[in-house]
Design a protein around this motif. Structure first.
Motif, PDB file in Angstrom:
ATOM      1  N   PRO A  74      11.016  -1.028 -66.324  1.00 39.85           N
ATOM      2  CA  PRO A  74      11.698   0.280 -65.842  1.00 39.85           C
ATOM      3  C   PRO A  74      13.316  -0.380 -66.015  1.00 39.85           C
ATOM      4  O   PRO A  74      14.319  -1.398 -65.052  1.00 39.85           O
ATOM      5  CB  PRO A  74      11.228   0.185 -64.856  1.00 39.85           C
ATOM      6  CG  PRO A  74      10.045   0.193 -64.123  1.00 39.85           C
ATOM      7  CD  PRO A  74      10.112  -0.548 -64.900  1.00 39.85           C
ATOM      8  N   ILE A  75      14.140   0.442 -66.721  1.00 43.40           N
ATOM      9  CA  ILE A  75      15.543   1.077 -66.107  1.00 43.40           C
ATOM     10  C   ILE A  75      16.627   1.889 -65.630  1.00 43.40           C
ATOM     11  O   ILE A  75      15.700   3.010 -66.103  1.00 43.40           O
ATOM     12  CB  ILE A  75      16.138   0.854 -67.531  1.00 43.40           C
ATOM     13  CG1 ILE A  75      15.834  -1.059 -68.371  1.00 43.40           C
ATOM     14  CG2 ILE A  75      17.613   0.644 -67.495  1.00 43.40           C
ATOM     15  CD1 ILE A  75      16.298  -0.744 -70.173  1.00 43.40           C
ATOM     16  N   ALA A 114       9.512   3.992 -56.809  1.00 45.81           N
ATOM     17  CA  ALA A 114       8.625   5.277 -57.100  1.00 45.81           C
ATOM     18  C   ALA A 114       8.274   4.428 -59.239  1.00 45.81           C
ATOM     19  O   ALA A 114       7.280   4.560 -59.941  1.00 45.81           O
ATOM     20  CB  ALA A 114       9.066   6.640 -57.242  1.00 45.81           C
ATOM     21  N   GLN A 115       9.681   4.129 -59.490  1.00 45.93           N
ATOM     22  CA  GLN A 115       9.408   3.284 -61.066  1.00 45.93           C
ATOM     23  C   GLN A 115       8.770   2.558 -60.885  1.00 45.93           C
ATOM     24  O   GLN A 115       7.384   1.758 -61.863  1.00 45.93           O
ATOM     25  CB  GLN A 115      10.937   2.636 -61.072  1.00 45.93           C
ATOM     26  CG  GLN A 115      11.578   3.982 -61.687  1.00 45.93           C
ATOM     27  CD  GLN A 115      11.486   4.876 -62.866  1.00 45.93           C
ATOM     28  OE1 GLN A 115      10.822   4.674 -63.783  1.00 45.93           O
ATOM     29  NE2 GLN A 115      12.367   6.443 -63.035  1.00 45.93           N
ATOM     30  N   LEU A 116       9.237   1.510 -60.038  1.00 47.82           N
ATOM     31  CA  LEU A 116       7.932  -0.110 -60.422  1.00 47.82           C
ATOM     32  C   LEU A 116       5.704   0.249 -59.436  1.00 47.82           C
ATOM     33  O   LEU A 116       5.407   0.181 -60.401  1.00 47.82           O
ATOM     34  CB  LEU A 116       8.303  -0.528 -59.253  1.00 47.82           C
ATOM     35  CG  LEU A 116      10.015  -1.696 -59.277  1.00 47.82           C
ATOM     36  CD1 LEU A 116      10.169  -2.276 -57.848  1.00 47.82           C
ATOM     37  CD2 LEU A 116       9.296  -2.442 -60.562  1.00 47.82           C
ATOM     38  N   PRO A 157       8.302   3.203 -70.598  1.00 47.79           N
ATOM     39  CA  PRO A 157       7.412   3.767 -69.545  1.00 47.79           C
ATOM     40  C   PRO A 157       6.999   4.895 -68.787  1.00 47.79           C
ATOM     41  O   PRO A 157       6.185   5.937 -68.652  1.00 47.79           O
ATOM     42  CB  PRO A 157       7.734   2.746 -68.280  1.00 47.79           C
ATOM     43  CG  PRO A 157       8.360   1.270 -68.645  1.00 47.79           C
ATOM     44  CD  PRO A 157       8.771   2.043 -69.610  1.00 47.79           C
ATOM     45  N   THR A 158       7.984   5.892 -68.788  1.00 41.64           N
ATOM     46  CA  THR A 158       8.467   7.346 -68.684  1.00 41.64           C
ATOM     47  C   THR A 158       7.781   7.947 -70.345  1.00 41.64           C
ATOM     48  O   THR A 158       7.015   8.965 -69.771  1.00 41.64           O
ATOM     49  CB  THR A 158      10.690   7.565 -68.169  1.00 41.64           C
ATOM     50  OG1 THR A 158      10.295   6.834 -67.352  1.00 41.64           O
ATOM     51  CG2 THR A 158       9.463   8.784 -68.234  1.00 41.64           C
ATOM     52  N   GLU A 159       8.801   7.602 -71.188  1.00 42.65           N
ATOM     53  CA  GLU A 159       7.900   7.831 -72.102  1.00 42.65           C
ATOM     54  C   GLU A 159       6.378   7.992 -72.033  1.00 42.65           C
ATOM     55  O   GLU A 159       5.657   8.928 -72.412  1.00 42.65           O
ATOM     56  CB  GLU A 159       8.123   8.282 -73.709  1.00 42.65           C
ATOM     57  CG  GLU A 159      10.162   8.355 -73.712  1.00 42.65           C
ATOM     58  CD  GLU A 159      10.942   7.315 -74.204  1.00 42.65           C
ATOM     59  OE1 GLU A 159      11.604   7.355 -74.873  1.00 42.65           O
ATOM     60  OE2 GLU A 159      10.358   6.698 -75.028  1.00 42.65           O
TER      61      GLU A 159
END
Length: 229
Positions: A74-75, A114-116, A157-159
């Motif tokens: 994540p970025i 949350a991202q991790l 990761p979001t996509e």
């Protein structure tokens, strides 16, 4: 211990982020410009990057784009610019989220966690069906790989998570708000859903979808998005 690379030219901001992130038991690496960031990334692989958009030597968008050539971690983009165009640019170049200055350090910590959490879930074993097939599209939930008609898609990761949600809910129209909550899994993010539109657009571009007649992700105007069953 998970490693966070903070790329920020303002030492005061770096110090604040370091203090709060360490409360989450993260190891913090620092870079005050793009050159230092690339030096770190040549020798180490972080679990997440917090990246300032405006750096003194290299544009943060270029760093983000370079990272996405090889890595999927994540970025989170930090920007003092508040226009939608600047935020959209960061997401288009591969960022998973953005934070506008001035920010609440506790919000940054919540977003990092949350991202991790979501990223780690991709690599866990699961009793569920791990591979999803749909009209030449193959989504592997274990390896986080997506193949479309023999071509590997380089998704953030979001996509990936967004496409997975749509595929798992084939035949259902999901509103932007519903997608937002399924994607974020955290009420802390409930204040905006406009990033969904950007991520959908990025997905369609990578899948080479026709805007007028998309084959996979279809828009139900005024309602939301659907992958038909």
């Amino acid at each position: 211990m998970e490693k966070i690379l903070v790329v920020e030219d303002d030492k005061d901001i770096r110090d604040i982020l370091k203090i709060y992130l360490k409360t989450g038991f993260f190891e913090i690496w620092e870079a005050e410009n793009g050159k230092q960031a690339f030096e770190v990334l040549e020798n180490k692989e972080p679990d997440l990057v917090i990246l300032d958009l405006m750096l003194p030597d290299i544009n943060g968008l270029d760093i983000c784009k370079n990272i996405r050539i090889k890595y999927k971690y994540p970025i989170i983009m930090i920007t003092a610019k508040t226009s939608d165009q600047d935020k959209i640019a960061g997401l288009t170049y591969g960022a998973d989220d953005y934070i506008t200055k001035p920010f609440n350090p506790l919000e940054v910590l919540a977003r990092v966690k949350a991202q991790l959490r979501r990223y780690k879930e991709y690599w866990k074993g699961s009793n569920e069906k791990n591979t999803i097939y749909y009209k030449g599209l193959i989504l592997d939930r274990n390896s986080m790989h997506v193949n479309l008609n023999g071509i590997n898609l380089k998704l953030t990761p979001t996509e990936f998570k967004l496409l997975e949600i749509l595929l798992l809910n084939k035949g259902q129209v999901l509103s932007g708000e519903k997608l937002f909550h399924l994607l974020r899994e955290d009420e802390y993010y409930s204040k905006s859903t406009n990033t969904i539109t950007v991520h959908i657009r990025n997905l369609r571009e990578k899948m080479k979808e026709s805007f007028e007649r998309p084959e996979y992700i279809k828009t139900v105007w005024g309602v939301g998005y659907i992958i038909e069953d």
